[in-house]
Design an enzyme around this catalytic site. Structure first.
Site, PDB file in Angstrom:
ATOM      1  N   GLU A 178       0.825  -1.206   0.000  1.00 48.53           N
ATOM      2  CA  GLU A 178       0.000   0.000   0.000  1.00 48.53           C
ATOM      3  C   GLU A 178       0.857   1.253   0.000  1.00 48.53           C
ATOM      4  O   GLU A 178       2.004   1.246   0.407  1.00 48.53           O
ATOM      5  CB  GLU A 178      -0.943   0.018   1.204  1.00 48.53           C
ATOM      6  N   GLU A 321       4.393  -0.463   1.775  1.00 47.43           N
ATOM      7  CA  GLU A 321       4.578  -0.809   0.361  1.00 47.43           C
ATOM      8  C   GLU A 321       4.510  -2.305   0.083  1.00 47.43           C
ATOM      9  O   GLU A 321       4.498  -2.721  -1.063  1.00 47.43           O
ATOM     10  CB  GLU A 321       5.926  -0.298  -0.185  1.00 47.43           C
TER      11      GLU A 321
END
Length: 355
Positions: A178, A321
């Site tokens: 994300e 991430e």
């Protein structure tokens, strides 16, 4: 043709791990040239994966990492050290291969895609980025619900889509990453409600903010909780009111992974919050989730404890991430290689225990 599922797809049951494969993998571990249990968590991991993949010798050669990006309305209140423009800029960086998870995905030989669900600044079309844009980020949850019902449902479906596409390509392990300036605030708000804790117990530095910004962050989250939790909303409604497009997408991805029997390697604080939401919606999902690491975000440890999860790594990372999970992928692969590649006592001509 646009990806679609039935209207009630969220209610479909989770698959069950294969207990026969688990038993046979456990028996195989006892025959390997080492004392029983000597490889600790690596043994347990291989046996667990065998149950999820339904085969004695699990493999994770084919890993898929999907990066979901979106902006958050609360970021305008100054809860991050970075401006919101960074989200869209990082989308381009992910696609170009310059971000940490891009490097780790490349190192691992994992399939990697980037999904833009709604950045404040909509970038020019890029063939390297999947455009699932739902609007210029969520609304500020301290003033109104973060998402509309159609936005939440579309975000959930976008996550499910990536799992379905990954499975078509032979995915053996799925990772959701994300990116979204302000998303630690949304995750903290949701975590505080689900764990029945004050936000101050979960809030962390996120992008590296100082004490004054942390205090403001806590106050704003409390304000949002006061607005949205008085009527004791259900979990899906909490996700709509307090969450983010990328958080909802990860929830959808995890749920569909459990429905399709795709093992998941969970990343850090935001990803684990999405896992907690998904498990609250479908408790049977828990078996399909493996936790890559414990981040330096204070709330992450509390989320892991609530999920009874034992992460594979603790390296004080807090990037998100999907980077921690991408790194832990090498541990998962090592567990599989040891399980399938070591000789048995009989094969090696080595006397076993009690011989």
């Amino acid at each position: 043709m646009p990806f679609s599922l039935t209207a009630n797809w969220l209610d479909e049951p989770m698959q069950h791990p294969n207990s026969d494969a688990e038993d046979r993998a456990r028996a195989h571990q006892l025959q390997l040239t080492k004392p029983a249990g000597a490889l600790g968590e690596l043994e347990r991991l291989a046996i667990h994966l065998a149950s999820l993949q339904g085969r004695i010798y699990p493999r994770v050669d084919a890993c898929h990492i999907s990066l979901f990006a979106a902006d958050h309305g609360i970021a305008a209140a100054g809860v991050s050290a970075y401006p919101q423009a960074v989200t869209a800029q990082m989308v381009a960086n992910f696609a170009a291969g310059g971000a940490a998870v891009s490097v780790l995905a490349r190192l691992a030989g994992a399939r990697f895609d980037v999904v833009n669900l709604g950045t404040l600044q909509r970038p020019e079309p890029d063939p390297r980025v999947l455009d699932r844009w739902l609007g210029p980020g969520t609304a500020d949850f301290t003033r109104q619900a973060a998402m509309t019902v159609p936005q939440r449902d579309a975000a959930l479906l976008a996550g499910a889509e990536r799992v379905a596409e990954a499975q078509k390509a032979g995915c053996e392990l799925f990772v959701a990453g994300e990116m979204g300036i302000g998303n630690t605030s949304a995750a903290t708000a949701l975590g505080a409600v689900l764990l029945e804790l004050d936000p101050e117990q979960l809030v962390g530095p996120g992008t590296g903010v100082g004490a004054a910004v942390l205090a403001r962050k806590v106050a704003l989250i409390r304000q949002g909780l006061s607005l949205h939790t008085r009527d004791n909303p259900a979990v899906l409604e909490l996700l709509r009111r307090l969450g983010g497009f990328e958080i909802a997408a990860m929830v959808g991805a995890y749920l569909h992974a459990g429905q399709r029997a795709v093992p998941v390697l969970v990343d850090g604080f935001i990803s684990t919050l999405a896992a907690l939401v998904a498990v609250r919606l479908a408790p049977g999902l828990a078996s399909w989730l493996i936790y890559g690491h414990c981040s330096a975000e204070p709330g992450h440890r509390l989320l892991l404890e609530a999920l009874h999860a034992k992460p594979l790594l603790t390296l004080d990372m807090r990037l998100g991430e999907g980077s921690g999970a991408a790194l832990a992928l090498q541990i998962v692969r090592s567990a599989c290689e040891l399980h399938g590649g070591m000789a048995t006592f009989a094969q090696a001509g080595v006397a076993g225990p009690g011989a």
